[in-house]
Design a protein around this motif. Structure first.
Motif, short mmCIF file in Angstrom:
data_model
loop_
_atom_site.label_atom_id
_atom_site.label_comp_id
_atom_site.label_asym_id
_atom_site.label_seq_id
_atom_site.Cartn_x
_atom_site.Cartn_y
_atom_site.Cartn_z
N LEU A 117 8.94 -0.45 10.61
CA LEU A 117 8.05 -1.03 9.61
C LEU A 117 8.12 -0.28 8.29
O LEU A 117 8.07 -0.89 7.21
N LEU B 204 10.84 -1.42 5.82
CA LEU B 204 10.81 -2.75 5.24
C LEU B 204 10.69 -2.67 3.71
O LEU B 204 10.12 -1.72 3.17
N LYS C 75 4.23 -2.76 6.03
CA LYS C 75 4.63 -1.41 5.65
C LYS C 75 3.44 -0.55 5.25
O LYS C 75 3.37 0.63 5.62
N CYS D 281 12.64 -6.85 12.74
CA CYS D 281 12.07 -5.57 13.18
C CYS D 281 12.12 -5.46 14.70
O CYS D 281 12.48 -4.42 15.25
N TYR E 139 3.42 -10.92 5.26
CA TYR E 139 4.06 -10.24 4.12
C TYR E 139 4.49 -8.83 4.51
O TYR E 139 3.72 -8.09 5.14
N PRO E 140 5.71 -8.43 4.13
CA PRO E 140 6.17 -7.07 4.42
C PRO E 140 5.28 -5.99 3.82
O PRO E 140 5.22 -4.88 4.34
N SER F 95 8.83 -3.81 0.76
CA SER F 95 7.51 -4.42 0.56
C SER F 95 7.49 -5.45 -0.55
O SER F 95 6.53 -6.21 -0.67
N PRO G 293 7.59 -13.31 2.37
CA PRO G 293 7.45 -13.43 3.82
C PRO G 293 8.41 -14.46 4.39
O PRO G 293 8.97 -15.29 3.66
N ARG H 62 10.90 -11.27 9.11
CA ARG H 62 10.93 -9.81 9.10
C ARG H 62 10.44 -9.23 10.42
O ARG H 62 10.91 -8.19 10.83
#
Length: 404
Positions: A307, A310, A327, A390, A322-323, A312, A316, A386
């Motif tokens: 995480l 990622l 994060k 991940c 949303y990253p 940011s 998304p 994402r």
């Protein structure tokens, strides 16, 4: 040039340097007679009615429609130039699309409130007795609630005419400089001129400081927000990148048409693909792996590590997560995600959100390109979001560590 635009809806402006033309009574000296006669033959209207350099009208605004230009005024000088800056209104019908898309404003989000809200959730109790799919839905509902309650939303803004570095202080100083210049032009008083010169020096200092501070800010935040940095750099480029013309290797002809260039590029990319020999495969070794997928365990530390890597600033995926949230709150979210990932491994079921992809067709330099975000393949399924990436990378690392 004036003859070429004759009969069209045209507005021409600039420094023409014809001081012997009197636009009030329609007379001209020998130097500007040809230009004046051509402008009259083309039925062009001249809208500047005040001197733009000392006592002469050198800067002109010409239009084919006498009603196309309105309220021409002087707003001061630019730098060391002794010409006035002209501002005028153009009467025309312009259809400017207003953005209706809402995007989150994370800069104004209540981050402390989000952290406190997530810390109060008992994830073990919440996810107990749920399968992988329902656990993911519950996690996604929590993230959706965070976005609705703690993150304000705003309409996506279109590019405006103001420089990105301009602050309100600079804007008001520039506006006052124009006011002082108009005051001096109307009065001719030396005191008003001194006030204008002092304000001009202040504006130069404020503009230089605002540019420097803005560039320092985007340079220091390049890792967190690279989009703002490269957007500013591209705006400074004198030469813009373009695609084409291309040379067709089959015919030897030069191609300028966007559709034909798309075909040539597509053919070239296809030609460099690896051609597998389907008749000669290595023998498969049949056996039992030392550790089955059900025995694998995805730890919160492993999820947190992914995480934190990622980006940011990215948008998304289809899941709408949303990253930036993942994060920024990796400490709180890594534990429930590890539970969900382990349930997925044990049940052999992947949530639908992890198997969806956003495929966009858009025009870049007049060439249609199909662009897909973070596309990865595993057992024939695409993990484009994402969370999917991940989870896939966490599983990959875990699998490789267990095989050593």
């Amino acid at each position: 040039m004036l003859m070429k635009v004759s009969g069209k809806n045209t507005i021409i402006m600039g420094d023409f340097n014809y001081p012997d033309i009197s636009w009030f009574d329609g007379s001209s000296g020998s130097h500007g007679s040809d230009f004046f006669n051509v402008s009259q033959d083309c039925f062009l209207s001249q809208h500047v009615r005040f001197p733009t350099r000392k006592h002469n009208i050198l800067d002109l605004v010409l239009s084919s429609d006498p009603n196309a230009v309105d309220t021409v005024e002087s707003i001061g000088k630019l730098g060391a130039s002794d010409h006035d800056i002209l501002a005028f209104e153009v009467s025309c019908s312009v259809n400017i699309p207003h953005s209706v898309e809402l995007v989150p404003s994370f800069s104004k989000a209540n981050l402390d409130g989000i952290s406190e809200f997530l810390n109060e959730i008992n994830w073990l109790e919440m996810l107990d007795g749920l399968n992988a799919v329902d656990s993911w839905r519950g996690f996604r509902d929590v993230v959706d609630q965070v976005m609705k309650v703690y993150v304000p939303w705003k309409r996506r803004r279109y590019k405006n005419n103001r420089p990105s570095w301009m602050t309100r202080e600079v804007f008001l100083a520039v506006k006052r400089k124009g006011h002082l210049w108009r005051l001096y032009r109307s009065s001719g008083d030396s005191f008003d001129l001194d006030q204008f010169k002092a304000q001009q020096k202040l504006v130069q200092r404020l503009v230089s400081g605002a540019k420097l501070e803005f560039e320092r800010q985007i340079a220091s935040n390049i890792k967190d927000n690279p989009r703002a940095f490269f957007s500013y750099v591209r705006g400074k480029q004198k030469v813009k990148d373009s695609v084409g013309p291309l040379l067709d290797s089959d015919s030897g002809n030069t191609i300028n048409d966007s559709q034909e260039m798309y075909r040539v590029l597509n053919s070239y990319f296809s030609s460099v693909f690896t051609q597998e020999n389907l008749d000669n495969f290595d023998d498969l070794v049949v056996g039992v792996p030392p550790n089955s997928i059900e025995d694998m365990v995805c730890t919160p530390d492993l999820v947190k590590e992914k995480l934190l890597k990622l980006n940011s600033s990215k948008a998304p995926g289809p899941d709408g997560v949303y990253p930036f949230i993942l994060k920024s709150f990796a400490d709180q979210l890594s534990f429930p995600l590890a539970i969900i990932f382990n349930k997925t491994l044990q049940e052999g079921v992947v949530p639908d959100d992890w198997r969806r992809a956003n495929l966009h067709s858009f025009a870049k330099q007049d060439i249609n390109i199909v662009h897909h975000l973070e596309w990865s393949l595993w057992n024939g399924s695409g993990y484009s979001t994402r969370l999917g990436c991940c989870w896939f990378k966490s599983l990959e690392d875990l699998f490789l560590s267990t095989q050593q």
